[in-house]
Enzyme design. Structure first.
Site, mmCIF file in Angstrom:
data_model
loop_
_atom_site.group_PDB
_atom_site.id
_atom_site.type_symbol
_atom_site.label_atom_id
_atom_site.label_comp_id
_atom_site.label_asym_id
_atom_site.label_seq_id
_atom_site.Cartn_x
_atom_site.Cartn_y
_atom_site.Cartn_z
ATOM 1 N N GLN B 189 0.839 -1.208 0.000
ATOM 2 C CA GLN B 189 0.000 0.000 0.000
ATOM 3 C C GLN B 189 0.878 1.264 0.000
ATOM 4 O O GLN B 189 0.437 2.347 -0.329
ATOM 5 C CB GLN B 189 -0.928 -0.074 1.231
ATOM 6 C CG GLN B 189 -1.632 1.203 1.624
ATOM 7 C CD GLN B 189 -1.127 1.727 2.968
ATOM 8 O OE1 GLN B 189 -0.016 1.440 3.377
ATOM 9 N NE2 GLN B 189 -1.980 2.504 3.645
ATOM 10 N N CYS B 309 -1.025 0.483 19.852
ATOM 11 C CA CYS B 309 -0.857 -0.245 18.600
ATOM 12 C C CYS B 309 -2.160 -0.313 17.822
ATOM 13 O O CYS B 309 -2.160 -0.372 16.598
ATOM 14 C CB CYS B 309 -0.365 -1.654 18.880
ATOM 15 S SG CYS B 309 1.146 -1.623 19.815
#
Ligand SMILES: [Zn+2]
Lengths: 94, 391
Positions: B189, B309
């Site tokens: 990506q 996270c």
């Protein structure tokens, strides 16, 4: 009292319901941060430690100057001042 | 007598000539000797210490090379004819003390005067880097300097991909890449060094393949390892500039501390979602030294206060913006041009479409760059099981 904009960094925006900017009327940086906490509870402990001192991995700027060079949290604010909270960000994405 | 012979005779009178030995003596006393011959002539040898500006660009480039119009100039060509015309043009530009070297390079050589074979770009390089050669701040000298430069990229990921591609395209001769990871489909990506076909392969090998396809003459060195306190100095050793495109705090502090100790500039970039920042940490800079990472952030955040996270993620294009700015700053450092991003943290907010810069002061009490004694490397725990941004 000076109209002041506080720039919220992306990692802390979960504490401001996504807002990138918060406007307050304050005379010093310390006052501005206290007002920010009143508006968005829990954000201040990410910036200051339990003794009310700036954390080592967060910097606060007024305009382009670090508040360390302006008298710390007592640094005064002029009308239209912009405060930027800038935490250390590790991301580079491997 | 032909028209050009008449004109040359007149110029010999008006401009004035010196013989090669006289020219050498004047050169040693501060006059600038300018060799105006073509690159293929110069490639076979040119007077030692001469400025080499091809006749066709002389008027355009002389001011950049010799700013003071009172500097004595001695113009040299192959036999002493072209240099007369060139000297005349320099006088018209306002240079007050210009003479032509009689007999040119032929007589210079016959007199046994010092000659050097200057390093020059070959025809393929001249073609490839043509757009750099037209920029006075780069030029042939700058391009040769880039080709001689060695840059180490930490991470062949989101930031490292665009940085590496542009540095390779620019002809930075030696590119080192540190990464111990393999290509994952979720990397694609944003990590434009890699390809779908290389999923599962080493990132260093994939990066090498891409970069050599772009510019085959480069020396791309893979360091397929995780940096730690034991190998960091050995890995950094031969490089001129370190580019930090890593994804975690322990490595960022390790890079900073090693750069401070080894006195290397550290081109720093980091990203989070729609925001990025870039700066150059360079406390060992001779003129106007800058801060190090620890002047700005003395310690990494503890695990419980590091961005969680679960928050991780980044707009795929964002590392492109920041990584390209790291490449620009790297090239400026290598060429020694412009104002480096030292003492200034440039922030980019993609959603607001805003750049703003913050001043980063040097901390005289900094335990690393503010002290003669190196306090040693610190092993920080990963503040997040997975890195802060998407691995
Ligand atoms: Zn420092």
């Amino acid at each position: 009292m000076s109209k002041t904009t506080i720039r919220i960094p992306t990692p802390l925006r979960n504490l401001t319901a996504g807002a990138g900017f918060v406007e307050v009327d304050a005379g010093t940086v310390g006052e501005a941060l206290t007002l920010l906490e009143r508006r968005h509870e829990g954000i201040l402990q990410r910036v200051l430690d339990e003794h009310g001192r700036l954390r080592g991995f967060v910097n606060v700027f007024v305009g382009e100057r670090n508040i360390q060079a302006l008298g710390g949290l007592d640094a005064g604010l002029e009308e239209g001042a912009v405060i930027s909270i800038v935490p250390a960000v590790a991301g580079g994405t491997r | 007598m032909s028209a050009s012979q008449k004109r040359l005779a007149a110029l010999r009178e008006s401009v004035g000539e010196v013989d090669p030995l006289e020219a050498l003596e004047l050169q040693q006393r501060g006059a600038r000797l300018i060799d105006v011959r073509e690159p293929d002539e110069v490639a076979a040898g040119s007077p030692e210490g001469a400025l080499r500006i091809v006749r066709g660009f002389l008027e355009l480039r002389i001011e950049q090379a010799v700013a003071d119009t009172e500097t004595p100039l001695l113009v040299l060509c192959a036999g002493g004819a072209r240099s007369l015309f060139a000297a005349d043009d320099l006088e018209r530009l306002g240079y007050t003390d210009v003479r032509s070297v009689a007999g040119g390079f032929r007589e210079w050589k016959n007199a046994g005067l010092p000659v050097e074979v200057p390093r020059t770009l070959d025809a393929e390089q001249r073609e490839r880097y043509g757009r750099h050669l037209s920029v006075p701040e780069v030029g042939e000298e700058g391009q040769l300097r880039l080709l001689d430069s060695k840059v180490l990229l930490i991470g062949a990921g989101g930031l490292g991909s665009p940085t590496a591609l542009y540095l390779a395209a620019a002809g930075v001769g030696t590119l080192g890449i540190v990464d111990d990871d393999v290509v994952d489909r979720s990397n694609l990506q944003r990590q434009i060094l890699h390809t779908d076909a290389r999923v599962g392969r080493s990132k260093v090998a994939s990066a090498r393949e891409t970069l050599l396809a772009l510019n085959p003459s480069l020396d791309v060195r893979g360091h397929e390892t995780r940096l730690d306190r034991h190998n960091v100095e050995e890995v950094f050793g031969g490089y001129d500039v370190i580019v930090d495109g890593t994804d975690n705090f322990p490595t960022r502090y390790l890079i900073n501390d090693a750069c401070v100790k080894l006195q290397k500039p550290n081109v720093h970039g980091s990203i989070f979602r729609f925001e990025g920042q870039v700066t150059v940490f360079w406390p060992s800079r001779e003129a106007d030294p800058g801060p190090c990472y620890r002047c700005l952030y003395p310690e990494p955040p503890p695990a419980e206060l590091a961005p969680s996270c679960a928050d991780a993620g980044v707009l795929g294009v964002l590392p492109g913006v920041i990584g390209v700015m790291q490449a620009v700053e790297t090239i400026k450092l290598l060429l020694g041009i412009g104002e480096p991003l030292v003492g200034k943290l440039l922030q980019y907010d993609a959603l607001q479409a805003e750049f703003y810069s913050l001043r980063v002061e040097r901390d005289p009490g900094c335990a690393y760059c503010g002290s003669e004694h190196f306090p040693g490397y610190v092993d920080y725990a990963q503040s997040c099981a997975a890195p802060v941004a998407v691995p």
